[in-house]
Scaffold this motif. Structure first.
Motif, PDB file in Angstrom:
ATOM      1  N   SER A  23       0.851  -1.186   0.000  1.00  0.00           N
ATOM      2  CA  SER A  23       0.000   0.000   0.000  1.00  0.00           C
ATOM      3  C   SER A  23       0.888   1.238   0.000  1.00  0.00           C
ATOM      4  CB  SER A  23      -0.920   0.003   1.224  1.00  0.00           C
ATOM      5  OG  SER A  23      -0.164   0.018   2.419  1.00  0.00           O
ATOM      6  N   LYS A  59      -6.922  -5.032  -4.220  1.00  0.00           N
ATOM      7  CA  LYS A  59      -7.498  -3.836  -3.580  1.00  0.00           C
ATOM      8  C   LYS A  59      -6.485  -2.692  -3.560  1.00  0.00           C
ATOM      9  CE  LYS A  59     -10.394  -6.708  -0.625  1.00  0.00           C
ATOM     10  NZ  LYS A  59      -9.784  -8.001  -0.939  1.00  0.00           N
ATOM     11  N   ILE A  60      -5.237  -3.017  -3.262  1.00  0.00           N
ATOM     12  CA  ILE A  60      -4.179  -2.001  -3.237  1.00  0.00           C
ATOM     13  C   ILE A  60      -3.956  -1.446  -4.637  1.00  0.00           C
ATOM     14  CG2 ILE A  60      -1.696  -1.636  -2.905  1.00  0.00           C
ATOM     15  CD1 ILE A  60      -1.840  -3.615  -0.585  1.00  0.00           C
ATOM     16  N   LYS A  62      -6.017  -1.382  -7.168  1.00  0.00           N
ATOM     17  CA  LYS A  62      -7.173  -0.587  -7.576  1.00  0.00           C
ATOM     18  C   LYS A  62      -7.085   0.817  -6.976  1.00  0.00           C
ATOM     19  CE  LYS A  62     -11.211  -2.547  -7.735  1.00  0.00           C
ATOM     20  NZ  LYS A  62     -12.505  -3.150  -7.368  1.00  0.00           N
ATOM     21  N   GLU A  63      -6.716   0.892  -5.711  1.00  0.00           N
ATOM     22  CA  GLU A  63      -6.574   2.187  -5.035  1.00  0.00           C
ATOM     23  C   GLU A  63      -5.480   3.038  -5.697  1.00  0.00           C
ATOM     24  OE1 GLU A  63      -4.981   3.806  -0.754  1.00  0.00           O
ATOM     25  OE2 GLU A  63      -6.122   1.939  -0.773  1.00  0.00           O
ATOM     26  N   ILE A  64      -4.364   2.419  -6.010  1.00  0.00           N
ATOM     27  CA  ILE A  64      -3.258   3.132  -6.650  1.00  0.00           C
ATOM     28  C   ILE A  64      -3.687   3.652  -8.017  1.00  0.00           C
ATOM     29  CG2 ILE A  64      -0.965   2.870  -7.657  1.00  0.00           C
ATOM     30  CD1 ILE A  64      -0.374   0.937  -5.288  1.00  0.00           C
ATOM     31  N   GLN A  66      -6.698   4.296  -9.099  1.00  0.00           N
ATOM     32  CA  GLN A  66      -7.698   5.351  -8.953  1.00  0.00           C
ATOM     33  C   GLN A  66      -7.038   6.683  -8.595  1.00  0.00           C
ATOM     34  OE1 GLN A  66     -10.481   3.729  -6.137  1.00  0.00           O
ATOM     35  NE2 GLN A  66     -11.689   2.720  -7.720  1.00  0.00           N
ATOM     36  N   GLN A  67      -6.023   6.634  -7.749  1.00  0.00           N
ATOM     37  CA  GLN A  67      -5.336   7.863  -7.338  1.00  0.00           C
ATOM     38  C   GLN A  67      -4.505   8.449  -8.483  1.00  0.00           C
ATOM     39  OE1 GLN A  67      -3.121   7.567  -3.705  1.00  0.00           O
ATOM     40  NE2 GLN A  67      -4.874   6.897  -2.528  1.00  0.00           N
ATOM     41  N   SER A  72     -10.751  10.362 -12.161  1.00  0.00           N
ATOM     42  CA  SER A  72     -11.568   9.654 -11.158  1.00  0.00           C
ATOM     43  C   SER A  72     -11.786  10.492  -9.918  1.00  0.00           C
ATOM     44  CB  SER A  72     -10.915   8.329 -10.778  1.00  0.00           C
ATOM     45  OG  SER A  72      -9.659   8.525 -10.159  1.00  0.00           O
TER      46      SER A  72
END
Length: 72
Positions: A23, A59-60, A62-64, A66-67, A72
């Motif tokens: 993360s 999940k990690i 996807k978060e990266i 998106q950022q 987004s």
């Protein structure tokens, strides 16, 4: 995902690949490694990728993503 390392023991044709997904804050880390022969390198990499995603790395990632997407 980062592939942390790949080593090959040429005498025994043993390939070891290691991958890691962390993360952004470094609090969550998923690590995985797979071993086989150099002939199976592609298959080992695909297996490592699938396995580390199943552990929760998806999940990690996807978060990266998106950022890093300005839309987004």
């Amino acid at each position: 995902m980062l592939f942390r390392s790949a080593t090959l023991d040429q005498d025994n044709d043993k390939l070891t690949i290691k991958g890691i997904v962390a993360s952004l804050d470094g609090k969550t880390i998923y690590q995985c490694d797979r071993q086989g022969t150099s002939m199976d390198a592609k298959k080992l990499g695909q297996k490592l990728g699938k396995d580390i995603l199943k552990m929760g790395a998806d999940k990690i990632l996807k978060e990266i993503y998106q950022q890093s997407d300005p839309n987004s």
